[in-house]
Design an enzyme around this catalytic site. Structure first.
Site, mmCIF file in Angstrom:
data_model
loop_
_atom_site.group_PDB
_atom_site.id
_atom_site.type_symbol
_atom_site.label_atom_id
_atom_site.label_comp_id
_atom_site.label_asym_id
_atom_site.label_seq_id
_atom_site.Cartn_x
_atom_site.Cartn_y
_atom_site.Cartn_z
ATOM 1 N N ASN A 1 0.869 -1.171 0.000
ATOM 2 C CA ASN A 1 0.000 0.000 0.000
ATOM 3 C C ASN A 1 0.908 1.224 0.000
ATOM 4 O O ASN A 1 1.499 1.571 1.013
ATOM 5 C CB ASN A 1 -0.932 -0.006 1.212
ATOM 6 N N GLU B 1 -3.844 1.944 -3.069
ATOM 7 C CA GLU B 1 -4.004 3.335 -2.641
ATOM 8 C C GLU B 1 -3.074 4.274 -3.431
ATOM 9 O O GLU B 1 -2.292 5.028 -2.870
ATOM 10 C CB GLU B 1 -3.786 3.480 -1.125
ATOM 11 N N ASP C 1 -4.117 -5.055 0.537
ATOM 12 C CA ASP C 1 -4.476 -4.469 1.821
ATOM 13 C C ASP C 1 -5.921 -4.866 2.104
ATOM 14 O O ASP C 1 -6.850 -4.326 1.501
ATOM 15 C CB ASP C 1 -4.307 -2.947 1.755
ATOM 16 N N ASN D 1 -7.437 -4.567 5.043
ATOM 17 C CA ASN D 1 -8.034 -3.772 6.112
ATOM 18 C C ASN D 1 -8.755 -4.655 7.133
ATOM 19 O O ASN D 1 -9.842 -4.324 7.615
ATOM 20 C CB ASN D 1 -8.979 -2.718 5.537
ATOM 21 N N ASP E 1 -1.972 -6.453 5.694
ATOM 22 C CA ASP E 1 -1.608 -6.744 4.303
ATOM 23 C C ASP E 1 -1.327 -8.241 4.194
ATOM 24 O O ASP E 1 -0.439 -8.755 4.885
ATOM 25 C CB ASP E 1 -0.383 -5.936 3.900
ATOM 26 N N ASP F 1 2.557 4.474 5.477
ATOM 27 C CA ASP F 1 2.330 3.851 6.779
ATOM 28 C C ASP F 1 2.298 2.326 6.687
ATOM 29 O O ASP F 1 2.192 1.645 7.715
ATOM 30 C CB ASP F 1 1.061 4.386 7.451
#
Length: 279
Positions: free
Chosen positions: A10, A37, A150, A152, A221, A250
């Site tokens: 990401n 992203e 990712d 989440n 991830d 991040d």
């Protein structure tokens, strides 16, 4: 090649972190990369720089938000699908699927879902349901498949530094975890956890309260392997040094290496013609 290295990253804004990406590609030399992203429209994707680094790419951008890409070292990924099926009204750029170096690679950026409860969490779960259904077809198609991205989702309390601090977050909700477990129950192998069953491994450290410096991280991830790929897993890890760079994302790149098979340089057959054109 003797081994195939597949990574997910990401990037959290490819225009702002283009130099970070290029340095990582040069140093680590992954064979296939899934990016999430991008936060950039298609025209702003740095394809010339990526080609100069030795990679072909397909991508689906979106202004300011979302965006996914698949890179292949020394080749152009063969696009299979652009966008997750099941909702023609969903305009988010969150899913790409391609064949690269003998493997079908699905690159996903699952919705965050915060704040919850609310419409964003409902969308997260709806998207997850569509992905679970699509993943079942991929698992059954008989080809080697990696689901990388990712998600989440923090799968268990062992995948976060302190679950109490995130108890109300969408990433830890029982519904999110149940969806992830249902995905695994199809037969997919969580590569990092398979390689390191008892270690705390993190892939994300937010920018607040010195969480990176204190190693207060989360594992969100993931790379999931189809049944025929799981026995070929050689190694897995997280390139933590990337998170320590100036102006870092991040997230840190998360990767696996797979034992190669004879004829791996050939693209696997697909059930449909490639959709769209590689940029």
């Amino acid at each position: 090649m003797d081994q195939l290295k597949i990574a997910t990253f990401n990037i959290n804004g490819i225009r702002a972190r283009r130099s970070n990406l290029l340095e990582w590609l040069e140093r680590e030399q992954p064979d296939v990369v899934c990016l999430q992203e991008l936060k950039a429209q298609d025209a702003d994707f740095p394809i010339d720089d990526i080609r100069a680094a030795g990679y072909g790419a397909i991508w689906q951008g979106q202004k300011s938000w979302n965006g996914v890409a698949i890179l292949a070292k020394g080749d152009d990924p063969l696009e299979i699908r652009r966008g997750l099926p099941g909702d023609p009204d969903d305009t988010h750029s969150r899913y790409l699927e391609a064949a690269a170096h003998g493997v079908i690679v699905a690159c996903l950026y699952l919705p965050n879902g915060n704040p919850q409860p609310g419409p964003k969490f409902d969308y997260k779960l709806s998207w997850f349901e569509r992905f679970i259904e699509h993943a079942a077809g991929l698992f059954a198609n008989g080809h080697p498949v990696v689901l990388a991205g990712d998600y989440n989702v923090v799968p268990t309390d062992e995948d976060i530094y302190n679950p109490r601090s995130w108890a109300k977050d969408a990433l830890l909700q029982p519904e999110s975890r149940e969806c992830f477990q249902r995905l695994l129950d199809q037969g997919w192998t969580d590569a990092l956890r398979a390689k390191y069953p008892d270690e705390r491994l993190y892939t994300f450290w937010d920018y607040f309260r010195q969480h990176w410096q204190k190693n207060s991280g989360l594992r969100i991830d993931h790379l999931l392997l189809s049944a025929d790929l799981a026995p070929r897993l050689v190694d897995a890890g997280v390139d933590r040094w990337v998170r320590d760079q100036e102006h870092a994302s991040d997230h840190a790149p998360t990767w696996i290496t797979l034992r190669a098979e004879v004829g791996q340089d050939k693209q696997p057959p697909t059930r449909r013609k490639a959709k769209g054109t590689a940029k």
